[in-house]
Design a protein around this motif. Structure first.
Motif, PDB file in Angstrom:
ATOM      1  N   GLY A 200       0.779  -1.232   0.000  1.00  0.00           N
ATOM      2  CA  GLY A 200       0.000   0.000   0.000  1.00  0.00           C
ATOM      3  C   GLY A 200       0.806   1.274   0.000  1.00  0.00           C
ATOM      4  N   PHE A 201       2.140   1.169  -0.014  1.00  0.00           N
ATOM      5  CA  PHE A 201       2.968   2.377   0.008  1.00  0.00           C
ATOM      6  C   PHE A 201       3.230   2.832  -1.417  1.00  0.00           C
ATOM      7  CE2 PHE A 201       4.000   0.177   4.021  1.00  0.00           C
ATOM      8  CZ  PHE A 201       3.599   1.177   4.904  1.00  0.00           C
ATOM      9  N   THR A 202       2.210   3.483  -1.983  1.00  0.00           N
ATOM     10  CA  THR A 202       2.242   3.883  -3.392  1.00  0.00           C
ATOM     11  C   THR A 202       2.157   5.390  -3.581  1.00  0.00           C
ATOM     12  OG1 THR A 202      -0.171   3.612  -3.456  1.00  0.00           O
ATOM     13  CG2 THR A 202       1.170   1.721  -4.152  1.00  0.00           C
ATOM     14  N   ASP A 203       1.945   6.131  -2.487  1.00  0.00           N
ATOM     15  CA  ASP A 203       1.652   7.560  -2.623  1.00  0.00           C
ATOM     16  C   ASP A 203       2.841   8.464  -2.346  1.00  0.00           C
ATOM     17  OD1 ASP A 203      -0.736   6.215  -2.638  1.00  0.00           O
ATOM     18  OD2 ASP A 203      -1.801   7.629  -1.362  1.00  0.00           O
ATOM     19  N   VAL A 204       3.933   7.905  -1.857  1.00  0.00           N
ATOM     20  CA  VAL A 204       5.091   8.719  -1.478  1.00  0.00           C
ATOM     21  C   VAL A 204       6.334   8.135  -2.141  1.00  0.00           C
ATOM     22  CG1 VAL A 204       4.082   9.412   0.737  1.00  0.00           C
ATOM     23  CG2 VAL A 204       5.506   7.343   0.612  1.00  0.00           C
ATOM     24  N   PRO A 205       7.407   8.926  -2.244  1.00  0.00           N
ATOM     25  CA  PRO A 205       8.635   8.398  -2.855  1.00  0.00           C
ATOM     26  C   PRO A 205       9.200   7.206  -2.078  1.00  0.00           C
ATOM     27  CG  PRO A 205       8.721  10.791  -2.707  1.00  0.00           C
ATOM     28  CD  PRO A 205       7.531  10.360  -1.910  1.00  0.00           C
ATOM     29  N   LEU A 206       9.644   6.202  -2.816  1.00  0.00           N
ATOM     30  CA  LEU A 206      10.376   5.089  -2.227  1.00  0.00           C
ATOM     31  C   LEU A 206      11.867   5.324  -2.473  1.00  0.00           C
ATOM     32  CD1 LEU A 206       8.252   1.994  -3.354  1.00  0.00           C
ATOM     33  CD2 LEU A 206       7.955   3.454  -1.352  1.00  0.00           C
ATOM     34  N   PHE A 207      12.686   4.971  -1.502  1.00  0.00           N
ATOM     35  CA  PHE A 207      14.118   5.226  -1.648  1.00  0.00           C
ATOM     36  C   PHE A 207      14.921   4.041  -1.144  1.00  0.00           C
ATOM     37  CE2 PHE A 207      13.323   6.433   2.710  1.00  0.00           C
ATOM     38  CZ  PHE A 207      14.507   6.233   3.402  1.00  0.00           C
ATOM     39  N   GLN A 208      16.177   4.006  -1.549  1.00  0.00           N
ATOM     40  CA  GLN A 208      17.103   3.002  -1.032  1.00  0.00           C
ATOM     41  C   GLN A 208      18.369   3.732  -0.576  1.00  0.00           C
ATOM     42  OE1 GLN A 208      17.640   1.610  -5.585  1.00  0.00           O
ATOM     43  NE2 GLN A 208      18.432   0.140  -4.129  1.00  0.00           N
ATOM     44  N   CYS A 209      18.980   3.208   0.500  1.00  0.00           N
ATOM     45  CA  CYS A 209      20.180   3.843   1.046  1.00  0.00           C
ATOM     46  C   CYS A 209      21.352   2.880   0.967  1.00  0.00           C
ATOM     47  CB  CYS A 209      19.949   4.294   2.489  1.00  0.00           C
ATOM     48  SG  CYS A 209      19.880   2.945   3.698  1.00  0.00           S
ATOM     49  N   ASP A 210      22.534   3.439   0.766  1.00  0.00           N
ATOM     50  CA  ASP A 210      23.779   2.670   0.724  1.00  0.00           C
ATOM     51  C   ASP A 210      24.923   3.637   0.937  1.00  0.00           C
ATOM     52  OD1 ASP A 210      24.037  -0.203   0.416  1.00  0.00           O
ATOM     53  OD2 ASP A 210      22.745  -0.024  -1.340  1.00  0.00           O
ATOM     54  N   TRP A 211      26.146   3.131   0.787  1.00  0.00           N
ATOM     55  CA  TRP A 211      27.325   3.972   0.885  1.00  0.00           C
ATOM     56  C   TRP A 211      27.711   4.458  -0.504  1.00  0.00           C
ATOM     57  CZ3 TRP A 211      30.060  -0.523   3.840  1.00  0.00           C
ATOM     58  CH2 TRP A 211      29.424  -0.703   5.076  1.00  0.00           C
ATOM     59  N   ASN A 212      28.480   5.544  -0.556  1.00  0.00           N
ATOM     60  CA  ASN A 212      28.847   6.084  -1.865  1.00  0.00           C
ATOM     61  C   ASN A 212      29.710   5.117  -2.668  1.00  0.00           C
ATOM     62  OD1 ASN A 212      31.284   6.367  -0.429  1.00  0.00           O
ATOM     63  ND2 ASN A 212      31.860   8.194  -1.567  1.00  0.00           N
ATOM     64  N   SER A 213      30.345   4.140  -1.979  1.00  0.00           N
ATOM     65  CA  SER A 213      31.203   3.180  -2.665  1.00  0.00           C
ATOM     66  C   SER A 213      30.440   2.014  -3.276  1.00  0.00           C
ATOM     67  CB  SER A 213      32.250   2.639  -1.689  1.00  0.00           C
ATOM     68  OG  SER A 213      31.625   1.935  -0.629  1.00  0.00           O
ATOM     69  N   ASN A 214      29.182   1.803  -2.872  1.00  0.00           N
ATOM     70  CA  ASN A 214      28.486   0.601  -3.359  1.00  0.00           C
ATOM     71  C   ASN A 214      27.038   0.844  -3.777  1.00  0.00           C
ATOM     72  OD1 ASN A 214      27.003   0.739  -0.945  1.00  0.00           O
ATOM     73  ND2 ASN A 214      28.287  -0.755   0.101  1.00  0.00           N
ATOM     74  N   PHE A 215      26.576   2.103  -3.772  1.00  0.00           N
ATOM     75  CA  PHE A 215      25.154   2.331  -4.036  1.00  0.00           C
ATOM     76  C   PHE A 215      24.740   1.925  -5.438  1.00  0.00           C
ATOM     77  CE2 PHE A 215      26.821   6.238  -5.832  1.00  0.00           C
ATOM     78  CZ  PHE A 215      25.945   6.546  -6.866  1.00  0.00           C
ATOM     79  N   GLU A 216      25.680   1.921  -6.388  1.00  0.00           N
ATOM     80  CA  GLU A 216      25.332   1.573  -7.766  1.00  0.00           C
ATOM     81  C   GLU A 216      25.047   0.084  -7.935  1.00  0.00           C
ATOM     82  OE1 GLU A 216      27.691   3.543 -10.980  1.00  0.00           O
ATOM     83  OE2 GLU A 216      28.901   4.246  -9.294  1.00  0.00           O
ATOM     84  N   ASN A 217      25.545  -0.737  -7.031  1.00  0.00           N
ATOM     85  CA  ASN A 217      25.425  -2.193  -7.198  1.00  0.00           C
ATOM     86  C   ASN A 217      23.983  -2.653  -7.309  1.00  0.00           C
ATOM     87  OD1 ASN A 217      28.163  -2.144  -6.895  1.00  0.00           O
ATOM     88  ND2 ASN A 217      28.206  -3.126  -4.890  1.00  0.00           N
ATOM     89  N   ASN A 218      23.081  -2.008  -6.579  1.00  0.00           N
ATOM     90  CA  ASN A 218      21.684  -2.443  -6.548  1.00  0.00           C
ATOM     91  C   ASN A 218      20.712  -1.304  -6.833  1.00  0.00           C
ATOM     92  OD1 ASN A 218      22.078  -5.328  -5.443  1.00  0.00           O
ATOM     93  ND2 ASN A 218      23.230  -4.069  -3.993  1.00  0.00           N
ATOM     94  N   ALA A 219      21.222  -0.210  -7.377  1.00  0.00           N
ATOM     95  CA  ALA A 219      20.393   0.976  -7.576  1.00  0.00           C
ATOM     96  C   ALA A 219      19.306   0.717  -8.625  1.00  0.00           C
ATOM     97  CB  ALA A 219      21.260   2.148  -8.002  1.00  0.00           C
ATOM     98  N   LEU A 220      18.052   0.956  -8.245  1.00  0.00           N
ATOM     99  CA  LEU A 220      16.911   0.783  -9.148  1.00  0.00           C
ATOM    100  C   LEU A 220      16.500   2.148  -9.706  1.00  0.00           C
ATOM    101  CD1 LEU A 220      14.736  -1.777  -7.150  1.00  0.00           C
ATOM    102  CD2 LEU A 220      16.610  -2.213  -8.774  1.00  0.00           C
ATOM    103  N   GLU A 221      16.161   2.172 -10.970  1.00  0.00           N
ATOM    104  CA  GLU A 221      15.905   3.437 -11.659  1.00  0.00           C
ATOM    105  C   GLU A 221      14.720   4.203 -11.085  1.00  0.00           C
ATOM    106  OE1 GLU A 221      17.656   5.123 -13.889  1.00  0.00           O
ATOM    107  OE2 GLU A 221      19.191   3.588 -13.616  1.00  0.00           O
ATOM    108  N   ASP A 222      13.733   3.496 -10.556  1.00  0.00           N
ATOM    109  CA  ASP A 222      12.520   4.189 -10.104  1.00  0.00           C
ATOM    110  C   ASP A 222      12.555   4.535  -8.617  1.00  0.00           C
ATOM    111  OD1 ASP A 222      12.438   1.507  -9.419  1.00  0.00           O
ATOM    112  OD2 ASP A 222      10.254   1.396  -9.518  1.00  0.00           O
ATOM    113  N   LEU A 223      13.701   4.369  -7.963  1.00  0.00           N
ATOM    114  CA  LEU A 223      13.820   4.712  -6.550  1.00  0.00           C
ATOM    115  C   LEU A 223      14.742   5.912  -6.369  1.00  0.00           C
ATOM    116  CD1 LEU A 223      14.188   1.228  -4.796  1.00  0.00           C
ATOM    117  CD2 LEU A 223      12.107   2.487  -5.390  1.00  0.00           C
TER     118      LEU A 223
END
Length: 775
Positions: A200-223
């Motif tokens: 049901g969490f469809t109305d607000v931005p979803l985000f993912q957190c990581d470190w600057n050294s590894n955030f690209e490994n799992n970064a999703l385009e719509d987050l």
């Protein structure tokens, strides 16, 4: 009639407008709140670590600090302690916590996991997942994903309607948590995102957190992508790569670490207030949002404190974190420095609210616990098992466990080998303790004297928190593999056990056969006493005469204590006390020196006893590299960020040594934040079994800058040589046992993250061997 219909139509339009008038979204280089640029100034607080009676006070404290948002994890294992039995009531009513924040004009960021870390038992994952021996946690294991979806849907029932578009105050929701430090698996992260949306969490931005050294490994385009880092970090460097990929994204430090957490046996952690304020100012001046982790840490009550990984390092009950608001909710000098800064960044017409009064504290005169119930005299019904098995196999999540068997006659000494006892064990022969073993020290071998036929062997295992980071989340408790008896060239695996489960529930501890008596010398026992109060208030139980165990006050689990420190008191919230008679029960694992206790007005959080620090050099020990030839020589570049070095040839090794020869600033100190070794495929090898065998110098007095920090998976912690005059000069060496043979093709080095700090290594040598280096 027409007039009535018109009024109804207008009412519906007005209500519809009111219901959807608030909106939080992503703008051009900024977050937007109802179309206006908005900087998130979030205070991270955790509702399980604060008594519900104090929730309002802590939220008021955050508001008065100058924050506009509360950020919180949701702890799966706190709400589903037993599979299929959910609890969101009372202390666990997260919806009530969010509504309370809204009453004080605070927005909420929700971080529902399913994994949260937070130095919390198993990182928030339920222990009962481990009953499935082949389970794959934080992967697309069908059972794990099925249970995750069920849990997330329950969270959605509680909180989805509190999104800002529906009249609530939730403005962002996180997907998973720092997954880059666990693995690379975009399909898994994508499925978790879909599960969060499906809840049901469809109305607000979803985000993912990581470190600057590894955030690209799992970064999703719509987050939304956010970065975590601590005080002293170079703010521009932290976001440089993110801005290259998304130049128009709003920036946010989703965890700006205000301090750090404490480990048993290590010095109390602190961080600089000036570095904290300077970092916050830099972010505010750049329109960068942040969440201050922690603004108020609180307490990991009962059995909820976790343990770090690699190298099992259990965390203390106090989660004070050196945060601006201390463990018991009082202001600190750091609080007022942050408040003075945030007062300069208020919106037009906004004023800081008054700082609420602190909860009163009381002292409790020393009193004796006069009732005793030795554990061996109060055992529950035995469970028969041919083999030793983990605690989870016996359907127990928390508490202690006893394994009992009878030995055959032997006229000679024998060696008892316990393979993987998690975590602190005592060995008894016919009721007499002969040895204590600690997982922290890698102990598992006991010499047994000659024994008669039928001698009773008891192994009492006290689990501490399950590891909450990295691959350590697979942390079965009790004896997890086997127990062997070895004599000369013979050996046998012991069988036919009686197993006694001792849950850490108050309902279990209170119904023992307590008798008035003295200390139960040398054996685990329950102790009970009472004290009377004319008035209530917060207090801190002085545990300095007790050994190791758990405490309950008026039925509330207060937490673990351990004589090695650094924590020597336990925080008792005044709201859990009452005027008149109060009860205290203590399960002490090894018997106190004096069965008395007192309540202090101030905590003791930095008192180590004995050889508690994790040093990696014995007195007089010197590393001898005179007969060794360097495998590689090199020079590190100055500045922050990872540096990768590829060797000209590969080498099969088990032991790795880095020798620092000098520093870029010409000083005497050396420091390393992280080391990685690359295997045959060029990828980083697992560091799960690494151990530091030697470090010529480590700082353990003023900070916890120990050598094992170079592979603790935390980029903000680091090894630093001793600040004092003890052996300060170059060269400096660290020797690591990989725990297994590996083919190595190169390594990566991360200097400490802070700007303009000493210890940046310049020239170095690498030594690698199949055999240990001479000392």
């Amino acid at each position: 009639m027409k007039k009535t219909l018109l009024l109804l139509t207008v009412a519906v339009l007005i209500l519809g407008s009111c219901a959807t008038k608030d909106k939080f979204e992503i703008g051009d280089k900024t977050f937007l709140l109802n179309g206006q640029s908005f900087v998130v100034k979030a205070a991270e607080v955790h509702y399980p670590r604060i008594p519900r009676e104090y929730w309002e006070h802590r939220i008021q404290m955050c508001k008065a600090l100058g924050m506009n948002t509360v950020c919180l994890y949701i702890f799966w294992n706190y709400h589903e302690e037993e599979e299929g039995q959910f609890d969101f009531s009372g202390q666990k009513d997260i919806a009530a916590f969010c509504r309370l924040a809204q009453e004080y004009g605070m927005y909420v960021i929700v971080r529902p996991g399913p994994y949260v870390c937070a130095e919390w038992e198993m990182g928030g994952l339920p222990w009962w997942l481990l009953k499935k021996k082949d389970i794959k946690l934080r992967e697309q294991d069908p059972y794990f994903m099925e249970r995750t979806k069920i849990f997330m849907n329950e969270v959605g029932k509680q909180l989805a309607d509190q999104q800002i578009t529906r009249g609530g105050n939730i403005i962002m929701v996180q997907v998973e948590n720092e997954y880059g430090s666990f693995g690379t698996d975009k399909p898994y992260v994508s499925e978790i995102r879909d599960i969060v949306k499906g809840a049901g969490f469809t109305d607000v931005p979803l985000f993912q957190c990581d470190w600057n050294s590894n955030f690209e490994n799992n970064a999703l385009e719509d987050l939304v992508w956010t970065i975590n880092f601590g005080t002293g970090a170079n703010i521009d460097d932290q976001f440089r790569r993110l801005l290259e990929l998304r130049p128009n994204t709003p920036l946010m430090c989703s965890e700006f670490w205000s301090g750090w957490f404490d480990h048993w046996g290590a010095k109390h952690e602190t961080r600089s207030a000036s570095d904290l304020v300077n970092g916050m100012k830099q972010m505010l001046d750049r329109n960068i949002s942040f969440s201050l982790y922690m603004t108020h840490g609180g307490t990991s009550f009962a059995h909820w404190a976790g343990a770090n990984f690699p190298n099992f390092s259990p965390t203390c009950t106090s989660y004070d974190y050196d945060a601006p608001i201390n463990e018991s909710g009082k202001t600190t000098p750091k609080y007022y420095e942050v408040r003075n800064l945030l007062a300069q960044y208020l919106s037009e017409g906004e004023v800081l609210s008054e700082v609420p009064d602190s909860i009163p504290t009381i002292a409790i005169p020393a009193f004796n616990l006069t009732e005793v119930a030795p554990v061996f005299d109060n055992l529950p019904e035995a469970i028969l098992s041919e083999d030793v098995k983990s605690m989870e196999f016996f359907d127990m999540g928390w508490g202690s466990i006893i394994y009992r068997t009878k030995l055959k006659a032997s006229s000679v000494n024998q060696t008892l080998v316990i393979t993987e006892a998690h975590d602190w064990s005592q060995v008894f022969i016919d009721g007499k303790r002969i040895s204590t073993l600690s997982r922290m020290k890698g102990e598992g071998v006991v010499m047994l004297p000659p024994v008669a036929e039928g001698t009773v062997l008891d192994i009492v295992v006290e689990p501490m928190g399950r590891m909450n980071f990295g691959k350590g989340i697979y942390d079965w408790k009790g004896i997890t593999e086997k127990v062997e008896l070895k004599s000369q060239d013979k050996g046998e695996v012991l069988k036919n056990w009686e197993v006694f489960c001792l849950p850490s529930k108050y309902s279990f501890t209170k119904e023992k056969n307590y008798k008035t008596g003295n200390i139960a010398e040398g054996v685990p026992a329950y102790y009970k006493g009472t004290f009377n109060l004319d008035k209530t208030g917060d207090t801190f139980l002085d545990m300095r005469t007790w050994s190791k165990g758990l405490v309950w006050v008026n039925g509330h689990g207060i937490g673990r204590y351990w004589e090695i420190g650094p924590q020597q008191t336990l925080y008792v919230p005044g709201c859990w006390l009452k005027e008149g008679e109060n009860e205290i029960v203590i399960m002490d694992m090894a018997s106190p020196s004096d069965a008395k206790i007192a309540g202090l007005r101030q905590p003791i959080l930095d008192m180590l006893k004995g050889n508690g620090a994790y040093t990696h050099r014995k007195l007089g020990e010197e590393l001898d590299l005179s007969g060794e030839k360097p495998f590689y020589k090199g020079t590190f570049k100055p500045g922050n960020g990872w540096q990768q070095i590829k060797f000209e040839k590969s080498e099969k090794i088990r032991y790795f040594c880095i020798e620092a020869l000098n520093s870029h600033d010409g000083g005497k100190y050396a420091a390393i934040a992280e080391l990685e070794l690359q295997g045959e495929d060029g990828k980083n090898i697992s560091r799960q079994h690494w151990k530091v065998l030697y470090a010529d110098s480590e700082e353990t007095n003023k900070a916890n800058n120990i050598a094992s920090n170079v592979f603790d998976l935390q980029e903000s912690t680091f090894w630093h040589t001793d600040y004092s005059t003890i052996n300060p000069a170059y060269p400096h060496q660290i020797v690591i046992d990989l725990g297994e043979e590996k083919v190595i093709t190169g390594f990566s080095y991360l200097p400490r993250a802070e700007q303009n700090k000493p210890g940046m290594i310049k020239d170095y040598c690498i030594y690698m061997n199949m055999k240990p280096f001479k000392k």
